[in-house]
Design a protein around this motif. Structure first.
Motif, mmCIF file in Angstrom:
data_model
loop_
_atom_site.group_PDB
_atom_site.id
_atom_site.type_symbol
_atom_site.label_atom_id
_atom_site.label_comp_id
_atom_site.label_asym_id
_atom_site.label_seq_id
_atom_site.Cartn_x
_atom_site.Cartn_y
_atom_site.Cartn_z
ATOM 1 N N PRO A 105 0.825 -1.214 0.000
ATOM 2 C CA PRO A 105 0.000 0.000 0.000
ATOM 3 C C PRO A 105 0.860 1.266 0.000
ATOM 4 C CG PRO A 105 -0.080 -1.064 2.154
ATOM 5 C CD PRO A 105 0.656 -1.988 1.229
ATOM 6 N N TYR A 106 2.085 1.193 0.519
ATOM 7 C CA TYR A 106 2.961 2.353 0.534
ATOM 8 C C TYR A 106 3.337 2.788 -0.883
ATOM 9 C CZ TYR A 106 3.336 1.238 5.472
ATOM 10 O OH TYR A 106 3.046 0.966 6.783
ATOM 11 N N VAL A 107 3.559 1.819 -1.745
ATOM 12 C CA VAL A 107 3.859 2.122 -3.144
ATOM 13 C C VAL A 107 2.645 2.789 -3.795
ATOM 14 C CG1 VAL A 107 4.406 1.109 -5.394
ATOM 15 C CG2 VAL A 107 5.582 0.287 -3.349
ATOM 16 N N ASP A 108 1.459 2.237 -3.546
ATOM 17 C CA ASP A 108 0.230 2.850 -4.086
ATOM 18 C C ASP A 108 0.068 4.271 -3.570
ATOM 19 O OD1 ASP A 108 -0.426 0.561 -5.480
ATOM 20 O OD2 ASP A 108 -1.790 -0.192 -3.928
ATOM 21 N N ALA A 110 2.360 6.314 -2.483
ATOM 22 C CA ALA A 110 3.390 7.193 -3.054
ATOM 23 C C ALA A 110 2.973 7.667 -4.448
ATOM 24 C CB ALA A 110 4.732 6.462 -3.118
ATOM 25 N N PHE A 111 2.462 6.761 -5.266
ATOM 26 C CA PHE A 111 2.040 7.156 -6.614
ATOM 27 C C PHE A 111 0.808 8.062 -6.587
ATOM 28 C CE2 PHE A 111 4.671 3.522 -8.064
ATOM 29 C CZ PHE A 111 5.472 4.241 -8.929
ATOM 30 N N ILE A 112 -0.079 7.831 -5.634
ATOM 31 C CA ILE A 112 -1.234 8.721 -5.487
ATOM 32 C C ILE A 112 -0.755 10.128 -5.130
ATOM 33 C CG2 ILE A 112 -3.239 9.229 -4.024
ATOM 34 C CD1 ILE A 112 -3.733 6.147 -3.950
ATOM 35 N N GLY A 113 0.267 10.227 -4.309
ATOM 36 C CA GLY A 113 0.825 11.528 -3.941
ATOM 37 C C GLY A 113 1.575 12.204 -5.062
ATOM 38 N N ILE A 114 2.182 11.419 -5.941
ATOM 39 C CA ILE A 114 2.974 11.979 -7.044
ATOM 40 C C ILE A 114 2.085 12.508 -8.168
ATOM 41 C CG2 ILE A 114 4.564 11.324 -8.905
ATOM 42 C CD1 ILE A 114 5.966 9.499 -6.854
#
Length: 172
Positions: A105-108, A110-114
Motif C-alpha cells: 500500500p505504501y507504493v500505491d 506514493a504514486f497517489i501523492g505523485i
C-alpha cells in the motif's frame, strides 16, 4: 566544462522529473535559460515547437537538440544519455524488486501523492510556454481555435500543426 554542465543538468532533469516530457519542460527551461543561459525564451519556445513536431519523447528530443546547440554531436549524445540514464536505472531496479513490493500500500500511496505534482508541473509548463508563445491577439486566436479543434473536434495533431503554420503565414 560546458559539456560536463550539460550532462549534469540533463542527469538532474532525468532524475527528478516524474510524469514524462511535459513535466520536464519547466526544469529544462530553468536549466537552459535561467541557470546556464544556453537559450533565450524565444529560442526555447522555438525548440519546444520543433521537439513537439518531431517523433519521439519530448525530453529526449529536447536533450538532443539542446545538446547539439551547446556541444555539437558530442553534446547531443551526452545530454540524451544523461536524460534517459536515471529512468533506465530506476526501471532496472523496479523490475528487480517489483515482485517484492507490487502489492504494498505504501507504493500505491506514493504514486497517489505523485500524480497531483505531475499535473502541477504540466500546468506550470503550459502557462510558461503560453506567456512566451502568445505574443499578440492573433497568436491567442490561433491557440484558442486550435485548442478547440484538437480538444472538441478531435482533429489530428499533425493537421493542427499544419493549420497553425498556415495561419501564421497568413496572419503574420
Amino acid at each position: 566544462m560546458e559539456l560536463l554542465k550539460l550532462f549534469l543538468s540533463f542527469l538532474k532533469i532525468g532524475a527528478f522529473t516524474f510524469g514524462g516530457g511535459y513535466a520536464m519542460v519547466p526544469l529544462i527551461q530553468n536549466e537552459a535559460i535561467e541557470v546556464h543561459g544556453w537559450l533565450t525564451n524565444k529560442e526555447f519556445i522555438d525548440i519546444l515547437a520543433i521537439v513537439e513536431m518531431t517523433p519521439g519523447p519530448i525530453a529526449i528530443n529536447s536533450a538532443t537538440f539542446l545538446g547539439y546547440k551547446v556541444g555539437g554531436i558530442l553534446g547531443s549524445i551526452l545530454a540524451t544519455t544523461a536524460v534517459v540514464l536515471p529512468s533506465f536505472v530506476i526501471i532496472i531496479l523496479i523490475a528487480h524488486f517489483l515482485s517484492k513490493f507490487k502489492d504494498s500500500p505504501y507504493v500505491d500511496w506514493a504514486f497517489i501523492g505523485i500524480r497531483p505534482v505531475v499535473l502541477g508541473l504540466i500546468i506550470s509548463a503550459s502557462i510558461s510556454v503560453a506567456r512566451n508563445a502568445f505574443i499578440d491577439f492573433k497568436s491567442v486566436i490561433i491557440g484558442v481555435v486550435l485548442f478547440y479543434l484538437i480538444s472538441f473536434k478531435n482533429i489530428h495533431p499533425i493537421l493542427s500543426i499544419v493549420l497553425a503554420g498556415v495561419a501564421g503565414v497568413l496572419l503574420f
